[in-house]
Design an enzyme around this catalytic site. Structure first.
Site, PDB file in Angstrom:
ATOM      1  N   ASN A 116      66.976  16.622  37.500  1.00 24.96           N
ATOM      2  CA  ASN A 116      67.017  18.079  37.354  1.00 24.96           C
ATOM      3  C   ASN A 116      66.015  18.541  36.314  1.00 24.96           C
ATOM      4  O   ASN A 116      65.738  17.848  35.339  1.00 24.96           O
ATOM      5  CB  ASN A 116      68.443  18.545  37.017  1.00 24.96           C
ATOM      6  CG  ASN A 116      68.695  18.624  35.522  1.00 24.96           C
ATOM      7  OD1 ASN A 116      68.367  19.635  34.877  1.00 24.96           O
ATOM      8  ND2 ASN A 116      69.251  17.561  34.946  1.00 24.96           N
ATOM      9  N   PHE A 120      67.900  25.169  31.267  1.00 22.69           N
ATOM     10  CA  PHE A 120      68.904  26.010  30.596  1.00 22.69           C
ATOM     11  C   PHE A 120      68.997  27.407  31.221  1.00 22.69           C
ATOM     12  O   PHE A 120      68.950  28.428  30.513  1.00 22.69           O
ATOM     13  CB  PHE A 120      68.600  26.176  29.094  1.00 22.69           C
ATOM     14  CG  PHE A 120      68.712  24.924  28.263  1.00 22.69           C
ATOM     15  CD1 PHE A 120      69.328  23.781  28.742  1.00 22.69           C
ATOM     16  CD2 PHE A 120      68.212  24.903  26.966  1.00 22.69           C
ATOM     17  CE1 PHE A 120      69.444  22.641  27.957  1.00 22.69           C
ATOM     18  CE2 PHE A 120      68.319  23.771  26.181  1.00 22.69           C
ATOM     19  CZ  PHE A 120      68.932  22.643  26.676  1.00 22.69           C
ATOM     20  N   SER A 181      67.802  17.779  25.851  1.00 27.34           N
ATOM     21  CA  SER A 181      67.430  18.066  27.235  1.00 27.34           C
ATOM     22  C   SER A 181      65.914  18.033  27.372  1.00 27.34           C
ATOM     23  O   SER A 181      65.202  18.551  26.514  1.00 27.34           O
ATOM     24  CB  SER A 181      67.967  19.435  27.658  1.00 27.34           C
ATOM     25  OG  SER A 181      69.351  19.362  27.832  1.00 27.34           O
ATOM     26  N   ASN A 183      64.024  19.556  29.523  1.00 32.72           N
ATOM     27  CA  ASN A 183      63.413  20.638  30.302  1.00 32.72           C
ATOM     28  C   ASN A 183      63.122  21.910  29.515  1.00 32.72           C
ATOM     29  O   ASN A 183      62.765  22.929  30.091  1.00 32.72           O
ATOM     30  CB  ASN A 183      64.299  20.953  31.511  1.00 32.72           C
ATOM     31  CG  ASN A 183      64.533  19.707  32.351  1.00 32.72           C
ATOM     32  OD1 ASN A 183      63.589  19.014  32.715  1.00 32.72           O
ATOM     33  ND2 ASN A 183      65.791  19.401  32.623  1.00 32.72           N
ATOM     34  N   THR A 184      63.305  21.867  28.201  1.00 29.53           N
ATOM     35  CA  THR A 184      62.857  22.967  27.348  1.00 29.53           C
ATOM     36  C   THR A 184      61.761  22.391  26.459  1.00 29.53           C
ATOM     37  O   THR A 184      62.026  21.480  25.674  1.00 29.53           O
ATOM     38  CB  THR A 184      64.023  23.505  26.477  1.00 29.53           C
ATOM     39  OG1 THR A 184      65.003  24.086  27.338  1.00 29.53           O
ATOM     40  CG2 THR A 184      63.543  24.558  25.487  1.00 29.53           C
ATOM     41  N   LYS A 219      74.228  15.940  20.562  1.00 31.53           N
ATOM     42  CA  LYS A 219      73.995  15.194  21.805  1.00 31.53           C
ATOM     43  C   LYS A 219      72.566  14.675  21.831  1.00 31.53           C
ATOM     44  O   LYS A 219      71.618  15.445  21.671  1.00 31.53           O
ATOM     45  CB  LYS A 219      74.261  16.096  23.016  1.00 31.53           C
ATOM     46  CG  LYS A 219      74.073  15.368  24.350  1.00 31.53           C
ATOM     47  CD  LYS A 219      74.645  16.164  25.501  1.00 31.53           C
ATOM     48  CE  LYS A 219      74.412  15.469  26.827  1.00 31.53           C
ATOM     49  NZ  LYS A 219      74.958  16.229  27.954  1.00 31.53           N
ATOM     50  N   ASN A 248      72.081  12.191  27.030  1.00 30.52           N
ATOM     51  CA  ASN A 248      71.574  13.153  27.995  1.00 30.52           C
ATOM     52  C   ASN A 248      70.815  12.402  29.113  1.00 30.52           C
ATOM     53  O   ASN A 248      70.915  11.177  29.202  1.00 30.52           O
ATOM     54  CB  ASN A 248      70.657  14.145  27.285  1.00 30.52           C
ATOM     55  CG  ASN A 248      70.750  15.544  27.870  1.00 30.52           C
ATOM     56  OD1 ASN A 248      70.615  15.711  29.078  1.00 30.52           O
ATOM     57  ND2 ASN A 248      70.993  16.530  27.032  1.00 30.52           N
TER      58      ASN A 248
END
Ligand code: FMN
Length: 350
Positions: A116, A120, A181, A183-184, A219, A248
């Site tokens: 994915n 966010f 994460s 994706n940022t 996390k 993650n």
């Protein structure tokens, strides 16, 4: 049965469309008090031997839903009614944002994995707080996972997290600072101790100031070097955090851009858990996520030192009653080992 539905129907539809439909169905379920209570009675863990206490919070069972499914705190009751012991909502950012362009969610069915790059997508902390204030008809343990708003520069990240924490910490059973994460852009840089220390210190001040003192966890990514895992664990101890969620998704794969979850993540996620446990013992609560597929995985994580275990991708492939089934099997395992409670197994092989 679910396998058939998945292979013949669900996998033919766009993954994100199925996700949205599922969230809507579970949100609807939350509005049907009788059905919600019936399902909760049938599928939620009720046996005292499955109960787990961590950082002052009582969980009906150790297996919860990892962050990223209920991004907007829209359907936690529906999820709990299907047998999860807790629901981690989010990641929620201070400001609402649309996330990355679609497609951004991909199934790797043969690998039992998902990639994915959602980025966010969420309605923001204000909207989530409104939903979290709604009265609930069944007991649900809700963790709130917060992250950085994409347009906010790294230099203002702390203020952005603090803004979310102020709105959400009073409404959460526990709060998670997500710095992992993929994706940022730049988010994972915040895992460097020099940036993480001021960030966690500031969020902890907010969490400590709520009437019940909200427990705070961080996390982390599976892609951290071992020394960096150690450094974050030491920092968590130094700052008096309540726990660590490991891990993650990973960016170490050769597929679509994004984070990989599910079976291929299992080995590294377990290795990170073992490493942290070796470092901190039982001074922090460890929450293990990554590649958990069945009761054997849950048991292995518990023995390795996880008090709580989370899954997401395993649920996609395992079907709606995945968590209920695992809790039932876990209860049998606890009894077979002659234990009074699952908590007696935590860290046994660590
Ligand atoms: C579609 C998807 C979206 C996710 N979104 C988030 C998120 O917003 N915040 C977060 O901390 N983790 C997020 N995750 C990561 C999961 O919470 C979990 O850490 C990871 O998927 C490993 O567990 P699993 O192998 O059981 O899926 C997401 C995972 C998936 C598959």
């Amino acid at each position: 049965m679910y396998r058939l539905v998945f292979s013949q129907v669900l996998r033919r539809f766009d993954a994100e469309a199925v996700h949205r439909l599922t969230v809507s169905a579970l949100a609807l379920l939350a509005r049907l008090p009788l059905l919600k209570r019936l399902l909760h009675r049938a599928f939620a863990p009720h046996d005292p031997a499955l109960r787990v206490s961590a950082f002052g919070v009582h969980f009906p069972g150790p297996l919860g839903l990892a962050a990223g499914f209920d991004k907007d705190a829209a359907c936690a009751e529906g999820i709990a009614a299907l047998g999860f012991g807790h629901v981690e909502v989010g990641t929620i950012t201070a400001h609402g944002q649309p996330g990355n362009p679609r497609p951004r969610l991909f199934r790797l069915v043969r690998e039992r994995a998902v990639i994915n790059r959602m980025g966010f997508n969420n309605d923001g902390a204000h909207a989530a707080a409104r939903r979290l204030r709604r009265p609930r008809g069944i007991p649900v343990v809700i963790g709130v996972n917060i992250g950085k708003t994409k347009v906010v520069p790294e230099s203002e990240a702390t203020a952005d997290y603090v803004a979310s924490a102020k709105k959400l910490a009073p409404l959460a059973d526990y709060l998670v600072v997500n710095v992992s994460s993929p994706n940022t852009p730049g988010l994972r840089n915040l895992q460097a101790v020099s940036l993480l220390r001021p960030l966690l210190t500031a969020v902890k001040q907010v969490a400590d100031a709520t009437p019940r003192r909200t427990p705070l966890l961080v996390k982390i990514a599976p892609d951290l070097a071992d020394e960096d895992v150690d450094a974050v664990a030491e920092l968590a101890l130094e700052l008096g955090l309540d726990g660590i969620i490991a891990t993650n998704t990973t960016i170490r794969h050769g597929g679509e851009t994004g984070g990989l979850s599910g079976r291929p993540l299992k080995e590294r996620s377990l290795a990170v858990l073992r490493r942290i446990r070796a470092k901190v013992g039982d001074r922090l609560t460890l929450v293990s996520a990554g590649g958990v597929e069945d009761v054997d995985d849950v048991w292995e994580r518990i023995l390795a030192g996880a008090t709580l275990v989370q899954g997401y991708t395993g649920w996609i492939y395992g079907g709606p009653l995945w968590a209920a089934r695992i809790h039932r099997q876990l209860l049998r395992r606890v009894r077979r080992h002659g234990l009074k409670s699952v908590t007696e197994a935590v860290g046994r092989t660590a």
